[in-house]
Design an enzyme around this catalytic site. Structure first.
Site, mmCIF file in Angstrom:
data_model
loop_
_atom_site.group_PDB
_atom_site.id
_atom_site.type_symbol
_atom_site.label_atom_id
_atom_site.label_comp_id
_atom_site.label_asym_id
_atom_site.label_seq_id
_atom_site.Cartn_x
_atom_site.Cartn_y
_atom_site.Cartn_z
ATOM 1 N N TYR A 63 10.163 -54.551 9.556
ATOM 2 C CA TYR A 63 9.881 -53.180 9.992
ATOM 3 C C TYR A 63 10.644 -52.818 11.277
ATOM 4 C CZ TYR A 63 6.826 -52.527 6.104
ATOM 5 O OH TYR A 63 6.370 -52.407 4.811
ATOM 6 N N HIS A 116 2.478 -43.146 2.226
ATOM 7 C CA HIS A 116 2.679 -44.584 2.469
ATOM 8 C C HIS A 116 2.766 -44.925 3.960
ATOM 9 C CE1 HIS A 116 4.403 -45.212 -1.861
ATOM 10 N NE2 HIS A 116 3.102 -45.041 -1.844
HETATM 11 N N1 APR Z 1 19.471 -38.014 -4.223
HETATM 12 C C1 APR Z 1 18.350 -38.096 -4.971
HETATM 13 N N2 APR Z 1 17.895 -39.242 -5.509
HETATM 14 C C2 APR Z 1 18.582 -40.366 -5.256
HETATM 15 C C3 APR Z 1 19.751 -40.385 -4.467
HETATM 16 C C4 APR Z 1 20.202 -39.135 -3.940
HETATM 17 N N3 APR Z 1 21.311 -39.020 -3.176
HETATM 18 N N4 APR Z 1 20.213 -41.663 -4.410
HETATM 19 C C5 APR Z 1 19.361 -42.414 -5.125
HETATM 20 N N5 APR Z 1 18.368 -41.648 -5.642
HETATM 21 C C6 APR Z 1 17.231 -42.019 -6.508
HETATM 22 C C7 APR Z 1 17.473 -43.245 -7.368
HETATM 23 O O1 APR Z 1 18.069 -42.843 -8.595
HETATM 24 C C8 APR Z 1 16.047 -43.764 -7.575
HETATM 25 O O2 APR Z 1 15.461 -43.202 -8.726
HETATM 26 O O3 APR Z 1 16.172 -42.390 -5.651
HETATM 27 C C9 APR Z 1 15.299 -43.258 -6.346
HETATM 28 C C10 APR Z 1 14.879 -44.344 -5.400
HETATM 29 O O4 APR Z 1 13.931 -45.165 -6.022
HETATM 30 P P1 APR Z 1 13.176 -46.324 -5.244
HETATM 31 O O5 APR Z 1 14.148 -47.121 -4.473
HETATM 32 O O6 APR Z 1 12.320 -47.041 -6.233
HETATM 33 O O7 APR Z 1 12.273 -45.530 -4.185
HETATM 34 P P2 APR Z 1 10.857 -44.843 -4.370
HETATM 35 O O8 APR Z 1 10.651 -44.319 -5.735
HETATM 36 O O9 APR Z 1 10.704 -43.895 -3.234
HETATM 37 O O10 APR Z 1 9.876 -46.069 -4.140
HETATM 38 C C11 APR Z 1 8.494 -45.834 -4.099
HETATM 39 O O11 APR Z 1 8.034 -48.107 -3.546
HETATM 40 O O12 APR Z 1 8.675 -50.015 -2.421
HETATM 41 C C12 APR Z 1 7.823 -48.954 -2.426
HETATM 42 O O13 APR Z 1 6.621 -48.038 -0.648
HETATM 43 C C13 APR Z 1 7.903 -48.094 -1.202
HETATM 44 O O14 APR Z 1 7.680 -45.695 -0.984
HETATM 45 C C14 APR Z 1 8.314 -46.732 -1.719
HETATM 46 C C15 APR Z 1 7.812 -46.780 -3.156
#
Ligand code: APR
Length: 240
Positions: A63, A116
Site C-alpha cells: 500500500y 473499497h
Molecule cells: N479505459 C477503460 N477501461 C480500461 C482501460 C481504459 N483506458 N484500460 C483498461 N480498462 C479495463 C480493462 O479492460 C478491464 O476490464 O479496466 C478493467 C480493469 O479490470 P480490473 O483490473 O479487474 O479492475 P476492477 O474491475 O476495478 O477490479 C475490481 O478487484 O482487486 C480488486 O479491489 C480491487 O477494486 C478492485 C476490484
C-alpha cells in the site's frame, strides 16, 4: 464515426460505476490486465485479513507503493468528464468507485462513494477510532495506534464488507441509467450491480474489452474511457 451518446433527460438519474480502467490512462496499473506495477504481488497475498495477520509489513509495503503511484498520477479526461456531468445534473448524478485512489475527487467529483475504501486513509485494527487522512509511506515498519493496536490501510480487503452499501443500493434502485466504466465485472458485489439496475434502467458498459458480465448489459461500447467519455454526455436542450 460518431461515438456513443448518453442522452440524459430531466427525469433521469445516472448511476456510474468505475473500476481500475478509468485510472489506467493516468498511469495507475489495473489489477487483471497483464504486466503493470502490481505484478510483483499476488493481490490475495496482500489484500486480505489473512495477509494482514500473516505479514502486515508486506501489506504496508504494497500500500505504500500504491500511495506513491497514486500521488504521482493526475486525473485524466475521463475523470474530468464525470466531474463535468455531475456539475450539469447535480443530485441526479451518483458515482460509485471501486478505486481507492483520489483521482475522481481531484478532478472535481463530490457525489461519490469509495466502496473499497481510500488509499489516503488509515485506521486502527483494534480500537474504534475513526479512519483518518494518512498519506505517509510505511515500507518497513507497521505503524502503531495509541491503544497499542496496529494501524492498517482503510481498504476493503477480500472477505470484508464493502463500504456505503446502503447508499449504493438506494441509488441503484432509483437510477434510470446505469453506466459502468473500466471494470472487469469479475469482483462481487460490484459485478452484480448491473443486474439490480437493468429492470428499470438503461445499462451501458465502456471499456476497451468486454467485461466478464457483458451479458447483463444492454449496450457495450469498446474504447478507452478517456477517449469515449468526453464525447458521450448529451443533455436535452434547456427550456428558457
Ligand atoms: N479505459 C477503460 N477501461 C480500461 C482501460 C481504459 N483506458 N484500460 C483498461 N480498462 C479495463 C480493462 O479492460 C478491464 O476490464 O479496466 C478493467 C480493469 O479490470 P480490473 O483490473 O479487474 O479492475 P476492477 O474491475 O476495478 O477490479 C475490481 O478487484 O482487486 C480488486 O479491489 C480491487 O477494486 C478492485 C476490484
Amino acid at each position: 464515426m460518431a461515438g456513443p451518446v448518453l442522452n440524459v433527460n430531466p427525469s433521469d438519474r445516472l448511476f456510474v460505476l468505475t473500476g481500475a480502467g478509468i485510472s489506467q490512462e493516468s498511469g495507475v496499473p489495473t489489477f487483471r490486465d497483464g504486466g503493470g506495477l502490481w505484478r510483483n504481488y499476488r493481490i490475495e497475498e496482500v489484500a486480505s485479513p489473512g495477509a494482514w495477520q500473516r505479514d502486515p509489513r508486506l501489506v504496508w509495503e504494497f500500500y505504500s507503493m500504491r500511495r506513491q503511484v497514486a500521488a504521482q498520477a493526475k486525473p485524466n479526461r475521463a475523470h474530468a468528464a464525470l466531474a463535468a456531468w455531475e456539475r450539469a445534473i447535480g443530485e441526479r448524478f451518483f458515482l460509485c468507485t471501486q478505486n481507492v485512489d483520489d483521482l475522481h475527487e481531484r478532478a472535481g467529483s463530490r457525489r461519490l462513494v469509495h466502496m473499497h475504501g481510500e488509499l489516503c486513509k488509515s485506521r486502527c485494527d483494534t480500537c474504534s477510532r475513526p479512519p483518518f487522512p494518512d498519506t505517509q509511506l510505511y515500507p518497513e515498519q507497521v505503524p502503531r495506534c495509541q491503544c497499542g493496536g496496529r494501524i492498517r490501510p482503510h481498504i476493503c480487503w477480500f472477505g470484508e464488507t464493502p463500504f456505503e452499501m446502503d447508499a449504493i443500493f438506494f441509488q441503484l434502485e432509483n437510477c434510470t441509467q446505469f453506466l459502468a466504466i473500466g471494470t472487469s465485472g469479475l469482483v462481487e458485489p460490484a459485478a452484480s450491480f448491473v443486474a439490480r439496475a437493468r429492470g428499470h434502467a438503461t445499462t451501458i458498459y465502456v471499456g476497451p474489452e468486454e467485461p466478464g458480465n457483458r451479458s447483463a448489459f444492454a449496450d457495450c461500447y469498446l474504447g478507452r474511457a478517456g477517449e469515449v467519455l468526453p464525447k458521450m454526455f448529451a443533455l436535452p436542450d434547456q427550456i428558457a
